[in-house]
Design a protein around this motif. Structure first.
Motif, PDB file in Angstrom:
ATOM      1  N   LEU A   1       0.834  -1.205   0.000  1.00 15.55           N
ATOM      2  CA  LEU A   1       0.000   0.000   0.000  1.00 15.55           C
ATOM      3  C   LEU A   1       0.871   1.258   0.000  1.00 15.55           C
ATOM      4  O   LEU A   1       0.597   2.221  -0.706  1.00 15.55           O
ATOM      5  N   ARG A   2       1.926   1.235   0.794  1.00 17.58           N
ATOM      6  CA  ARG A   2       2.782   2.428   0.895  1.00 17.58           C
ATOM      7  C   ARG A   2       3.641   2.611  -0.367  1.00 17.58           C
ATOM      8  O   ARG A   2       3.678   3.696  -0.937  1.00 17.58           O
ATOM      9  N   ASP A   3       4.316   1.538  -0.776  1.00 21.14           N
ATOM     10  CA  ASP A   3       5.363   1.683  -1.791  1.00 21.14           C
ATOM     11  C   ASP A   3       4.870   1.476  -3.216  1.00 21.14           C
ATOM     12  O   ASP A   3       5.499   1.931  -4.162  1.00 21.14           O
ATOM     13  N   ARG A   4       3.739   0.771  -3.382  1.00 24.08           N
ATOM     14  CA  ARG A   4       3.276   0.505  -4.754  1.00 24.08           C
ATOM     15  C   ARG A   4       2.001   1.263  -5.072  1.00 24.08           C
ATOM     16  O   ARG A   4       1.805   1.706  -6.190  1.00 24.08           O
ATOM     17  N   VAL A   5       1.113   1.407  -4.086  1.00 21.21           N
ATOM     18  CA  VAL A   5      -0.135   2.133  -4.335  1.00 21.21           C
ATOM     19  C   VAL A   5       0.027   3.611  -3.954  1.00 21.21           C
ATOM     20  O   VAL A   5      -0.758   4.460  -4.371  1.00 21.21           O
ATOM     21  N   GLY A   6       1.040   3.915  -3.150  1.00 17.78           N
ATOM     22  CA  GLY A   6       1.301   5.315  -2.788  1.00 17.78           C
ATOM     23  C   GLY A   6       0.427   5.842  -1.666  1.00 17.78           C
ATOM     24  O   GLY A   6       0.298   7.050  -1.486  1.00 17.78           O
ATOM     25  N   LEU A   7      -0.184   4.940  -0.915  1.00 19.18           N
ATOM     26  CA  LEU A   7      -1.025   5.373   0.202  1.00 19.18           C
ATOM     27  C   LEU A   7      -0.200   5.340   1.492  1.00 19.18           C
ATOM     28  O   LEU A   7      -0.154   4.335   2.203  1.00 19.18           O
ATOM     29  N   THR A   8       0.437   6.471   1.789  1.00 21.09           N
ATOM     30  CA  THR A   8       1.362   6.494   2.923  1.00 21.09           C
ATOM     31  C   THR A   8       0.666   6.871   4.228  1.00 21.09           C
ATOM     32  O   THR A   8       1.325   7.046   5.244  1.00 21.09           O
ATOM     33  N   GLY A   9      -0.677   6.974   4.190  1.00 20.10           N
ATOM     34  CA  GLY A   9      -1.414   7.138   5.448  1.00 20.10           C
ATOM     35  C   GLY A   9      -1.299   5.882   6.298  1.00 20.10           C
ATOM     36  O   GLY A   9      -1.446   5.930   7.526  1.00 20.10           O
ATOM     37  N   VAL A  10      -1.044   4.754   5.665  1.00 20.64           N
ATOM     38  CA  VAL A  10      -0.842   3.494   6.388  1.00 20.64           C
ATOM     39  C   VAL A  10       0.577   3.524   6.954  1.00 20.64           C
ATOM     40  O   VAL A  10       1.532   3.599   6.204  1.00 20.64           O
ATOM     41  N   LYS A  11       0.699   3.520   8.267  1.00 16.42           N
ATOM     42  CA  LYS A  11       2.017   3.684   8.901  1.00 16.42           C
ATOM     43  C   LYS A  11       2.558   2.365   9.438  1.00 16.42           C
ATOM     44  O   LYS A  11       1.789   1.517   9.898  1.00 16.42           O
ATOM     45  N   GLU A  12       3.873   2.234   9.413  1.00 15.01           N
ATOM     46  CA  GLU A  12       4.491   1.101  10.100  1.00 15.01           C
ATOM     47  C   GLU A  12       5.016   1.575  11.452  1.00 15.01           C
ATOM     48  O   GLU A  12       5.877   2.447  11.529  1.00 15.01           O
TER      49      GLU A  12
ATOM     50  N   CYS B   1       5.244  -1.022  14.551  1.00 19.74           N
ATOM     51  CA  CYS B   1       6.002  -2.171  15.059  1.00 19.74           C
ATOM     52  C   CYS B   1       6.260  -3.220  13.994  1.00 19.74           C
ATOM     53  O   CYS B   1       7.250  -3.928  14.024  1.00 19.74           O
ATOM     54  N   GLY B   2       5.327  -3.359  13.051  1.00 19.01           N
ATOM     55  CA  GLY B   2       5.444  -4.408  12.039  1.00 19.01           C
ATOM     56  C   GLY B   2       5.099  -5.790  12.559  1.00 19.01           C
ATOM     57  O   GLY B   2       5.274  -6.789  11.859  1.00 19.01           O
ATOM     58  N   THR B   3       4.589  -5.874  13.785  1.00 19.68           N
ATOM     59  CA  THR B   3       4.263  -7.188  14.363  1.00 19.68           C
ATOM     60  C   THR B   3       2.846  -7.239  14.946  1.00 19.68           C
ATOM     61  O   THR B   3       2.549  -8.074  15.797  1.00 19.68           O
ATOM     62  N   GLY B   4       1.982  -6.331  14.520  1.00 21.01           N
ATOM     63  CA  GLY B   4       0.579  -6.420  14.928  1.00 21.01           C
ATOM     64  C   GLY B   4       0.275  -5.916  16.318  1.00 21.01           C
ATOM     65  O   GLY B   4      -0.832  -6.136  16.825  1.00 21.01           O
ATOM     66  N   ASP B   5       1.223  -5.226  16.931  1.00 20.37           N
ATOM     67  CA  ASP B   5       0.996  -4.760  18.308  1.00 20.37           C
ATOM     68  C   ASP B   5       0.475  -3.326  18.390  1.00 20.37           C
ATOM     69  O   ASP B   5      -0.225  -2.984  19.332  1.00 20.37           O
ATOM     70  N   CYS B   6       0.843  -2.464  17.433  1.00 19.02           N
ATOM     71  CA  CYS B   6       0.606  -1.027  17.619  1.00 19.02           C
ATOM     72  C   CYS B   6      -0.585  -0.479  16.865  1.00 19.02           C
ATOM     73  O   CYS B   6      -1.100   0.580  17.213  1.00 19.02           O
ATOM     74  N   GLY B   7      -1.025  -1.141  15.799  1.00 20.04           N
ATOM     75  CA  GLY B   7      -2.227  -0.704  15.094  1.00 20.04           C
ATOM     76  C   GLY B   7      -2.044   0.482  14.167  1.00 20.04           C
ATOM     77  O   GLY B   7      -3.022   0.946  13.564  1.00 20.04           O
ATOM     78  N   ALA B   8      -0.824   0.991  14.008  1.00 18.50           N
ATOM     79  CA  ALA B   8      -0.619   2.155  13.136  1.00 18.50           C
ATOM     80  C   ALA B   8      -0.914   1.826  11.673  1.00 18.50           C
ATOM     81  O   ALA B   8      -1.198   2.715  10.880  1.00 18.50           O
ATOM     82  N   CYS B   9      -0.865   0.554  11.323  1.00 16.98           N
ATOM     83  CA  CYS B   9      -1.088   0.131   9.934  1.00 16.98           C
ATOM     84  C   CYS B   9      -2.509  -0.369   9.723  1.00 16.98           C
ATOM     85  O   CYS B   9      -2.784  -1.046   8.731  1.00 16.98           O
ATOM     86  N   SER B  10      -3.438  -0.019  10.644  1.00 20.30           N
ATOM     87  CA  SER B  10      -4.809  -0.537  10.557  1.00 20.30           C
ATOM     88  C   SER B  10      -5.483  -0.155   9.243  1.00 20.30           C
ATOM     89  O   SER B  10      -5.418   0.988   8.804  1.00 20.30           O
ATOM     90  N   ILE B  11      -6.130  -1.140   8.648  1.00 20.43           N
ATOM     91  CA  ILE B  11      -6.961  -0.938   7.455  1.00 20.43           C
ATOM     92  C   ILE B  11      -8.194  -1.824   7.633  1.00 20.43           C
ATOM     93  O   ILE B  11      -8.261  -2.602   8.589  1.00 20.43           O
ATOM     94  N   THR B  12      -9.153  -1.692   6.714  1.00 19.91           N
ATOM     95  CA  THR B  12     -10.202  -2.711   6.672  1.00 19.91           C
ATOM     96  C   THR B  12      -9.972  -3.579   5.443  1.00 19.91           C
ATOM     97  O   THR B  12      -9.588  -3.083   4.381  1.00 19.91           O
ATOM     98  N   LEU B  13     -10.165  -4.875   5.628  1.00 20.62           N
ATOM     99  CA  LEU B  13     -10.029  -5.850   4.550  1.00 20.62           C
ATOM    100  C   LEU B  13     -11.373  -6.560   4.454  1.00 20.62           C
ATOM    101  O   LEU B  13     -11.790  -7.230   5.407  1.00 20.62           O
ATOM    102  N   ASP B  14     -12.057  -6.383   3.327  1.00 20.54           N
ATOM    103  CA  ASP B  14     -13.440  -6.869   3.194  1.00 20.54           C
ATOM    104  C   ASP B  14     -14.273  -6.430   4.402  1.00 20.54           C
ATOM    105  O   ASP B  14     -15.045  -7.215   4.974  1.00 20.54           O
ATOM    106  N   GLY B  15     -14.088  -5.198   4.819  1.00 20.23           N
ATOM    107  CA  GLY B  15     -14.908  -4.614   5.881  1.00 20.23           C
ATOM    108  C   GLY B  15     -14.451  -4.926   7.285  1.00 20.23           C
ATOM    109  O   GLY B  15     -15.037  -4.434   8.247  1.00 20.23           O
ATOM    110  N   ARG B  16     -13.402  -5.740   7.429  1.00 16.10           N
ATOM    111  CA  ARG B  16     -12.974  -6.116   8.766  1.00 16.10           C
ATOM    112  C   ARG B  16     -11.652  -5.443   9.121  1.00 16.10           C
ATOM    113  O   ARG B  16     -10.736  -5.390   8.309  1.00 16.10           O
ATOM    114  N   LEU B  17     -11.588  -4.905  10.336  1.00 18.79           N
ATOM    115  CA  LEU B  17     -10.390  -4.204  10.788  1.00 18.79           C
ATOM    116  C   LEU B  17      -9.233  -5.197  10.967  1.00 18.79           C
ATOM    117  O   LEU B  17      -9.377  -6.199  11.668  1.00 18.79           O
TER     118      LEU B  17
END
Lengths: 285, 156
Positions: B29-40, B42-58
């Motif tokens: 999303l960041r590097d290919r689609v250019g949507l840099t609102g998605v933040k990294e 921790c990269g391990t699912g602890d901090c939620g900075a990269c939260s998106i919805t996938l098929d409506g689910r967080l």
């Protein structure tokens, strides 16, 4: 690394069997991708099971529930029939991580990650859940307690994948419950946990299963704890006997989250409390 | 390593990209689609900075592979505003000063929207539980909770 997303279980099993290098199943990814990110594993093949329709559904029939391996924790919590029949199993699974994790994490992933502290596993074992294993030679169904042999170790052979979890239909006058101890309100790993499932006959416990987490290299089924309460109305002495049996079954580690002594004591406390909740849910006074 | 071709839908728009098979959806999303609102964070699912919805689910996009997004529907913070008009959550985050450094904010907004879509009138406890997967090291969370309450009121 190669990514495959087959649409049948047998296709998934074939990919896993044929891979010469390190092959992993991707369900929710909440453990697998963390292990990749932190460099613990370097997969050669990842088989994503979320395009396999039979693994994405919760089905109910006279034999009970069949929960596909790709079903997320959030989906379990939204299934009213399942919540009503097996509240302890659903609560246990819903304790895993945040809403973000719940959107992805699965019971089967939690089981196959093979952590002694896996939240859903004591509840599943107490519930007498079984796992449907698919491999090259077909399908076998095994008790959940026979899946994990130690931290990170399972009895699944190369080329085998768990397709679903089976929960028996809920007899009348039955209840289950799961409790874990963590030093905060949520978002933590169990220091000790306990799952209890029981069935009554006119208020007397007719059958029971008690399982403990995070107190041994695997989640342990504790038949002595069940024996301690079968035939009782969960009177105080029965609860004390259950607590003693739980503590006696512990073989925990000492670590920063809890000492051996602490875990051994708390296992008894949680076993007792979970039994009380299960008893109330079964309609016992 | 051969790339994988992904056809997906992001914030209502058809999007295609090619990514390595082991790339996370966060990086795609960041590097290919250019949507840099998605933040990294921790990269391990602890901090939620990269939260998106996938098929409506967080979900945490750091715990999803880019390849998995094929044929799915993705929602990011960039999809919240309608043109120049901010989503009430965004407006209330500004009014309540519910951010300082801002790194966690997109994740909080996406998670808060997922909450309000599900529960339009959440209690403070429900808000705090629903946002427990999002870490903020600046605000102390109170202002974020107030902003979500205010946005919920406006949306009702």
């Amino acid at each position: 690394m190669r990514y495959e997303s087959p649409t049948t279980s047998s296709e998934a099993a074939a990919y896993l069997a044929e891979e010469k290098g390190e092959a992993f199943v991707l369900a929710g990814g909440t453990d697998l991708l963390v292990r990749m990110k932190t460099g613990l594993i370097e997969p050669d093949l990842i088989v994503d099971i979320k395009r396999i329709p039979v693994m994405q559904t919760i089905e109910v029939n006279d034999d009970g529930f069949r929960i596909g391996a790709g079903v997320s924790g959030a989906e379990l919590g939204e299934n009213e029939a399942l919540v009503q029949a097996w509240p302890g199993v659903v609560e246990a699974t819903n304790l895993i991580g945040s809403d973000q994790i719940q959107g992805r994490c699965t019971m089967v992933g939690n089981l196959c990650n093979a952590s002694p502290a896996a939240d859903s596993v004591p509840a599943m074992i107490a519930a007498n859940a079984r796992a449907v294993v698919v491999g090259g030679s077909g399908q076998r169904i095994i008790p959940v307690e026979d899946v994990v042999t130690g931290p990170g170790q399972t009895t699944l052979a190369k080329g085998e994948v768990i397709e679903a979890i089976l929960l028996p239909s809920r007899p009348a006058e039955s209840g289950d419950a799961y409790l874990r101890f963590i030093p905060r309100t949520e978002m933590d790993i169990a220091v000790v946990s306990a799952g209890v499932s029981l069935t009554l006959e006119q208020g007397v416990i007719k059958s029971a299963r008690v399982a403990l987490g995070a107190v041994a290299p695997t989640v342990v089924l504790v038949p002595d704890a069940a024996t301690a309460i079968i035939g009782t109305r969960l009177e105080d002495d029965a609860l004390l006997n259950l607590a003693s049996a739980c503590s006696a079954a512990c073989n925990p580690i000492d670590d920063k989250r809890g000492t051996i002594e602490y875990r051994t004591k708390v296992a008894g406390v949680l076993g007792r409390r979970a039994a009380k909740i299960a008893y109330q849910r079964a309609g016992g006074a | 390593m051969a790339g994988v071709h992904v056809s997906t839908n992001v914030n209502g728009d058809a999007v295609e990209f090619v990514c390595p098979q082991n790339e996370t959806l966060l990086d795609s999303l960041r590097d290919r689609v250019g949507l840099t609102g998605v933040k990294e964070g921790c990269g391990t699912g602890d901090c939620g900075a990269c939260s998106i919805t996938l098929d409506g689910r967080l979900v945490c996009s750091c715990l999803v592979l880019g390849a998995e997004a094929n044929g799915r529907e993705i929602g990011t913070v960039e999809g919240l505003a309608e043109g120049a008009r901010l989503h009430p959550l965004q407006q209330k985050f500004i009014e309540h000063a519910a951010l300082q450094c801002g790194i966690c904010t997109p994740g909080f907004l996406v998670a808060a929207k997922a909450l309000l879509d599900r529960i339009p009138d959440p209690s403070e406890e429900e808000i705090r539980y629903a946002l427990a997967g999002n870490l903020c090291r600046c605000t102390g969370y109170d202002k974020i909770v107030r902003a979500v309450q205010a946005a919920a009121e406006e949306l009702r």
